[in-house]
Motif scaffolding. Structure first.
Motif, PDB file in Angstrom:
ATOM      1  N   LEU A 266      38.661  48.982  39.651  1.00  0.00           N
ATOM      2  CA  LEU A 266      37.333  48.358  39.614  1.00  0.00           C
ATOM      3  C   LEU A 266      36.286  49.244  40.286  1.00  0.00           C
ATOM      4  CD1 LEU A 266      35.651  45.875  38.876  1.00  0.00           C
ATOM      5  CD2 LEU A 266      36.322  44.881  41.056  1.00  0.00           C
TER       6      LEU A 266
ATOM      7  N   TRP B 134      45.017  44.064  45.380  1.00  0.00           N
ATOM      8  CA  TRP B 134      44.180  44.857  46.292  1.00  0.00           C
ATOM      9  C   TRP B 134      44.038  46.281  45.766  1.00  0.00           C
ATOM     10  CZ3 TRP B 134      45.447  49.031  49.663  1.00  0.00           C
ATOM     11  CH2 TRP B 134      44.506  49.306  50.658  1.00  0.00           C
TER      12      TRP B 134
ATOM     13  N   ALA C  11      40.642  40.904  47.764  1.00  0.00           N
ATOM     14  CA  ALA C  11      40.266  41.557  46.511  1.00  0.00           C
ATOM     15  C   ALA C  11      38.774  41.850  46.586  1.00  0.00           C
ATOM     16  CB  ALA C  11      40.580  40.658  45.322  1.00  0.00           C
ATOM     17  N   TRP C  12      38.396  43.103  46.695  1.00  0.00           N
ATOM     18  CA  TRP C  12      36.987  43.501  46.809  1.00  0.00           C
ATOM     19  C   TRP C  12      36.444  43.657  45.400  1.00  0.00           C
ATOM     20  CZ3 TRP C  12      35.208  47.034  51.271  1.00  0.00           C
ATOM     21  CH2 TRP C  12      33.816  47.109  51.295  1.00  0.00           C
ATOM     22  N   VAL C  13      35.696  42.668  44.947  1.00  0.00           N
ATOM     23  CA  VAL C  13      35.179  42.695  43.584  1.00  0.00           C
ATOM     24  C   VAL C  13      33.676  42.931  43.520  1.00  0.00           C
ATOM     25  CG1 VAL C  13      37.041  41.293  42.653  1.00  0.00           C
ATOM     26  CG2 VAL C  13      34.982  40.172  43.511  1.00  0.00           C
TER      27      VAL C  13
ATOM     28  N   CYS D 177      41.894  46.485  42.503  1.00  0.00           N
ATOM     29  CA  CYS D 177      40.457  46.330  42.764  1.00  0.00           C
ATOM     30  C   CYS D 177      39.861  47.646  43.260  1.00  0.00           C
ATOM     31  CB  CYS D 177      40.202  45.216  43.779  1.00  0.00           C
ATOM     32  SG  CYS D 177      40.398  43.572  43.113  1.00  0.00           S
TER      33      CYS D 177
END
Length: 155
Positions: free
Chosen positions: A46, A39, A115-117, A42
């Motif tokens: 990211l 988490w 997981a915010w992708v 990301c």
């Protein structure tokens, strides 16, 4: 758990998240700590969310390699007293105190096993779209408990 974040590299950030806080609760469980690591990466790597905009709430007295690592990056590690020891999932409610008078335009309360992708897109602040939610599996705490909470808060 060994933290090897230095080996992770990502492309240029996809979005700007000024004025947005991201928050989770990490209970005392090694599996949840591993999920929280994903988490955090990301958000921080990211999406290039500033560490000062990320909050990990953990039970008072709980220490882990992950919390020390996150704090070293500038992530806000917030100790919380368990909301009700009979139901650890209710600890999520404790996040609200952190943001009651905070400077953020938006606060995104997440489970640390997410997981915010994809892209981070938000409607303009002040639009009619002020609250969002995603049902993941089942209400936890139960819907009856949430209804009582909303009633007590006059919402």
């Amino acid at each position: 758990m060994q933290v090897v974040s230095e080996s992770l590299t990502f492309s240029t950030p996809r979005t700007t998240v000024d004025g947005v806080a991201f928050s989770c609760v990490m209970d005392d469980d090694p599996a949840i700590a591993a999920q929280c690591y994903i988490w955090l990466n990301c958000l921080l790597r990211l999406h290039a969310v500033p560490a000062s905009n990320v909050f990990v709430h953990a039970p008072t007295g709980y220490e882990s390699v992950l919390l020390r690592w996150a704090g070293g990056l500038g992530v806000n590690v917030v100790p919380i007293a368990p909301f009700d020891p009979r139901s650890p999932h209710c600890n999520k409610i404790c996040q609200l105190d952190t943001f009651e008078h905070g400077p953020f335009e938006r606060v995104i309360l997440m489970d640390c096993d997410t997981a915010w992708v994809g892209p981070m897109e938000f409607p303009p602040v002040g639009s009619n779209s002020t609250m969002f939610a995603e049902v993941v599996d089942r209400p936890n705490p139960p819907e009856e408990s949430i209804a009582k909470l909303f009633q007590a808060a006059r919402l």
